[in-house]
Write a protein that holds these residues in place. Structure first.
Motif, PDB file in Angstrom:
ATOM      1  N   CYS A  16       0.859  -1.402   0.157  1.00 47.42           N
ATOM      2  CA  CYS A  16      -0.097   0.129  -0.059  1.00 47.42           C
ATOM      3  C   CYS A  16       0.955   1.256   0.050  1.00 47.42           C
ATOM      4  O   CYS A  16       1.852   1.281   0.838  1.00 47.42           O
ATOM      5  CB  CYS A  16      -0.878  -0.060   1.253  1.00 47.42           C
ATOM      6  N   ILE A  17       0.509   2.263  -0.970  1.00 44.99           N
ATOM      7  CA  ILE A  17       1.250   3.355  -0.825  1.00 44.99           C
ATOM      8  C   ILE A  17       0.581   4.711  -0.476  1.00 44.99           C
ATOM      9  O   ILE A  17       0.719   5.885  -0.593  1.00 44.99           O
ATOM     10  CB  ILE A  17       1.816   3.606  -2.378  1.00 44.99           C
ATOM     11  N   CYS A  44      -2.754   6.015  -0.935  1.00 45.86           N
ATOM     12  CA  CYS A  44      -3.015   6.909  -1.769  1.00 45.86           C
ATOM     13  C   CYS A  44      -4.593   7.278  -1.260  1.00 45.86           C
ATOM     14  O   CYS A  44      -4.949   8.528  -1.829  1.00 45.86           O
ATOM     15  CB  CYS A  44      -2.925   6.557  -3.233  1.00 45.86           C
ATOM     16  N   GLY A  45      -5.312   6.531  -0.578  1.00 48.85           N
ATOM     17  CA  GLY A  45      -6.658   6.659  -0.295  1.00 48.85           C
ATOM     18  C   GLY A  45      -7.603   6.529  -1.457  1.00 48.85           C
ATOM     19  O   GLY A  45      -8.884   6.863  -0.957  1.00 48.85           O
ATOM     20  N   CYS A  67      -8.821   3.813  -2.333  1.00 48.41           N
ATOM     21  CA  CYS A  67      -9.850   2.744  -2.271  1.00 48.41           C
ATOM     22  C   CYS A  67     -10.824   3.337  -1.245  1.00 48.41           C
ATOM     23  O   CYS A  67     -12.110   2.814  -1.354  1.00 48.41           O
ATOM     24  CB  CYS A  67      -9.208   1.451  -1.555  1.00 48.41           C
ATOM     25  N   ILE A  88      -8.515  -0.346   3.242  1.00 45.39           N
ATOM     26  CA  ILE A  88      -7.271  -0.654   3.551  1.00 45.39           C
ATOM     27  C   ILE A  88      -7.098  -0.664   5.000  1.00 45.39           C
ATOM     28  O   ILE A  88      -6.425  -1.647   5.718  1.00 45.39           O
ATOM     29  CB  ILE A  88      -6.201   0.253   2.966  1.00 45.39           C
ATOM     30  N   CYS A 113      -7.204   0.195  -7.095  1.00 49.85           N
ATOM     31  CA  CYS A 113      -5.933   0.435  -6.180  1.00 49.85           C
ATOM     32  C   CYS A 113      -4.749   0.389  -7.403  1.00 49.85           C
ATOM     33  O   CYS A 113      -4.557  -0.354  -8.005  1.00 49.85           O
ATOM     34  CB  CYS A 113      -5.590  -0.773  -5.593  1.00 49.85           C
ATOM     35  N   PRO A 114      -3.741   1.346  -7.189  1.00 48.56           N
ATOM     36  CA  PRO A 114      -2.643   1.606  -8.026  1.00 48.56           C
ATOM     37  C   PRO A 114      -1.643   0.377  -7.842  1.00 48.56           C
ATOM     38  O   PRO A 114      -0.778   0.143  -8.892  1.00 48.56           O
ATOM     39  CB  PRO A 114      -2.158   2.892  -7.695  1.00 48.56           C
ATOM     40  N   VAL A 115      -1.644  -0.346  -6.852  1.00 51.83           N
ATOM     41  CA  VAL A 115      -0.639  -1.330  -6.801  1.00 51.83           C
ATOM     42  C   VAL A 115      -1.317  -2.672  -6.652  1.00 51.83           C
ATOM     43  O   VAL A 115      -0.762  -3.632  -6.329  1.00 51.83           O
ATOM     44  CB  VAL A 115       0.316  -1.179  -5.429  1.00 51.83           C
ATOM     45  N   ILE A 144      -3.876  -4.280  -5.080  1.00 49.84           N
ATOM     46  CA  ILE A 144      -3.930  -4.915  -3.767  1.00 49.84           C
ATOM     47  C   ILE A 144      -5.237  -5.786  -3.847  1.00 49.84           C
ATOM     48  O   ILE A 144      -6.208  -5.030  -4.117  1.00 49.84           O
ATOM     49  CB  ILE A 144      -3.824  -4.120  -2.441  1.00 49.84           C
ATOM     50  N   ILE A 182      -7.903  -6.484  -2.040  1.00 51.62           N
ATOM     51  CA  ILE A 182      -8.473  -6.398  -0.521  1.00 51.62           C
ATOM     52  C   ILE A 182      -9.632  -7.213  -0.292  1.00 51.62           C
ATOM     53  O   ILE A 182      -9.605  -7.678   0.756  1.00 51.62           O
ATOM     54  CB  ILE A 182      -8.857  -4.976  -0.484  1.00 51.62           C
TER      55      ILE A 182
HETATM   56  S1  SF4 Z   1      -5.753   2.298  -3.115  1.00 51.82           S
HETATM   57 FE1  SF4 Z   1      -4.095   0.601  -2.680  1.00 51.82          FE
HETATM   58  S2  SF4 Z   1      -2.498   1.979  -2.362  1.00 51.82           S
HETATM   59 FE2  SF4 Z   1      -4.230   3.219  -2.331  1.00 51.82          FE
HETATM   60  S3  SF4 Z   1      -4.717   3.106  -0.105  1.00 51.82           S
HETATM   61 FE3  SF4 Z   1      -6.040   1.789  -1.005  1.00 51.82          FE
HETATM   62  S4  SF4 Z   1      -4.662  -0.269  -0.855  1.00 51.82           S
HETATM   63 FE4  SF4 Z   1      -3.336   1.520  -0.366  1.00 51.82          FE
END
Ligand code: SF4
Length: 491
Positions: free
Chosen positions: A317-318, A320-321, A323, A346, A377-379, A381, A383
């Motif tokens: 997780c980076i 970013c908010g 999600c 997250i 999610c940019p990476v 994840i 969830i």
């Molecule tokens: S969208 Fe992904 S990277 Fe961004 S806060 Fe949520 S879990 Fe973390």
């Protein structure tokens, strides 16, 4: 939310917190606005990148590579940061991290402390620890400062004061800054700037978080829009950065990927207004910047998350908010309902892993499992997979095999009974078919759309809790003929 929300709200009381938040129309309007504004901006910003999906894949691959060799990358980062003149401190948990910061401040006789926005320092409750020792740290990010003045906690990872209206902020400033109440945003930000400038000028130490730590060079990167983080890390003589161990990335070139992803996902910007790359302390007295840079590398449960691949991805997780902004649960109840530092999807997977499931067992259930968080999610994840894994632990105990060291959280008996019945019926083709026929019969008298509302009258009469479940939910009508009918009899 009311006073109760900020004094007694915990993850243990999510259901009650959510009910209270649902009754707050101002909060819900603010959340709707946030989702619309940032959602639109994000879409435009994402469209400006040629291969967004490819970028997400690269980011995830970098994170996976880092997490697979985290010990090595951390060592490289620590060595290179030390070579550049930074001092590295390792903290196993929140208490150790606070002790390190307090010790550093005490040694230097630092009493005036400014802070820039940092989720890691929120996680370890650093402000509380500093205040307990008689220090008064000043938050310098505008949103964080607002909630500090209001004695509240952030309700969003990126927009901490999103739950506050302009009027509430105007009243708060009138109380603390001896000014006339106003809702004029320019006047409010001018007043904040005037007050905070003095705090920077007189500060002995600045405390920040870290967005990324580059192993190859020992550099830390801080992203922001107000310039306050740059002042926090460059004006005071001492800079202390608190960095979760998962923030390390292998190479400087990897920033190319994350700098495209994070601002676009977080605020819908192509790039944040400021990117501060800090490599050690200043080299000579003539240079600008702090005389000392300390980096506190925080574990606080992260090593434990590395053990199982499904859980390990939480560490990608980076912050970013994004999600939060798309989550149908967060959009209704906001951040405080989660009763934890990390809200939203997250938060529902991070908090139980950081704090244990005993007190946070409601959080993995605070999701419809719609998958919107995974899609945005940019990476990448997953969830929903994490939520299901945690739910399995809530029901069966640690590692899904029972509760040797922790009593399993209790689910409501009626809920257990309903899901047992559901699993029994829908895993048997005959019963599945009959339940679909009954549903078609029930929808028969209903007009188009909203048919479950009609069903809810029946269920409310037969079993009130079921009626409550359907009263707030809608579903599309069933097709007149099922797939099975078509398959068996032909179209
Ligand atoms: S969208 Fe992904 S990277 Fe961004 S806060 Fe949520 S879990 Fe973390």
């Amino acid at each position: 939310m009311t006073e109760r929300a900020h004094s007694n709200v915990t993850a243990e009381t999510f259901d009650a917190n959510a009910r209270e938040a649902l009754a707050d129309p101002q909060l819900r309007a603010a959340l709707r606005n946030l989702a619309n504004v940032i959602g639109d901006r994000r879409q435009t910003a994402v469209a400006s990148v040629g291969d967004w999906e490819g970028l997400r894949d690269r980011a995830r691959a970098i994170k996976d590579e880092t997490l697979a060799h985290l010990d090595e990358y951390l060592e490289t980062f620590a060595n290179n940061a030390a070579k550049a003149g930074a001092e590295i401190h390792w903290a196993r948990d929140a208490a150790e991290a606070c002790d390190v910061v307090l010790h550093l401040l005490g040694q230097r006789g630092a009493t005036r402390v400014v802070k820039s926005k940092s989720m890691a320092t929120e996680e370890i409750h650093l402000n509380k620890a500093l205040e307990a020792e008689g220090l008064s740290p000043v938050e310098t990010d505008l949103g964080e400062w607002i909630i500090q003045l209001a004695h509240e906690t952030p309700s969003h990872i990126v927009v901490p004061a999103i739950h506050k209206s302009r009027k509430q902020i105007g009243d708060l400033f009138a109380k603390h800054l001896s000014m006339e109440p106003t809702e004029d945003v320019a006047a409010l930000t001018r007043a904040a700037r005037r007050s905070l400038r003095d705090r920077f000028a007189e500060a002995d130490a600045g405390i920040s978080g870290v967005n990324f730590g580059v192993a190859e060079t020992g550099t830390i990167l801080i992203l922001e829009n107000e310039g306050n983080a740059r002042l926090t890390t460059s004006v005071p003589r001492t800079h202390i950065a608190v960095m979760g161990i998962e923030k390390v990335i292998p190479r400087l070139a990897d920033l190319d990927v994350f700098l495209k992803l994070l601002p676009r996902s977080g605020t819908g910007q192509r790039l944040t207004a400021y990117q501060s790359l800090i490599t050690g302390r200043k080299r000579s007295p003539k240079d600008e910047g702090p005389e000392e840079v300390h980096i506190v590398l925080l574990d606080n449960g992260r090593s434990r998350m590395l053990e199982r691949p499904v859980r390990r991805q939480s560490l990608a997780c980076i912050r970013c908010g994004a999600c939060l902004n798309v989550c149908p649960v967060y959009q209704q109840v906001g951040g405080h309902a989660y009763g934890s530092v990390y809200p939203g999807p997250i938060g529902a997977v991070l908090t139980p892993q950081l704090e244990g499931l005993k007190r946070t067992s409601q959080l993995p259930f605070a999701s419809s499992l719609c998958g919107a968080c995974r899609d945005v999610c940019p990476v990448k994840i997953d969830i929903p997979a994490l939520l299901l894994d945690l739910r399995a632990e809530v029901v069966a105990g640690p590692a899904h095999g029972g509760p040797p060291d922790r009593e399993p959280a209790k689910r409501k008996p009626l809920e257990r009974w309903i899901f047992a019945l559901y699993a029994f019926a829908w895993s048997r083709p005959g019963l599945y078919e009959w339940s679909a026929r009954i549903a078609r019969l029930l929808q028969w008298p209903a007009t188009r759309g909203g048919w479950t509302r009609k069903v809810s009258r029946v269920t409310a009469w037969l079993a009130p809790p079921l009626g409550a479940w359907t009263a707030g939910r809608d579903a599309p009508p069933l097709a007149p003929r099922s797939f099975r009918d078509e398959w068996r009899d032909g179209p």
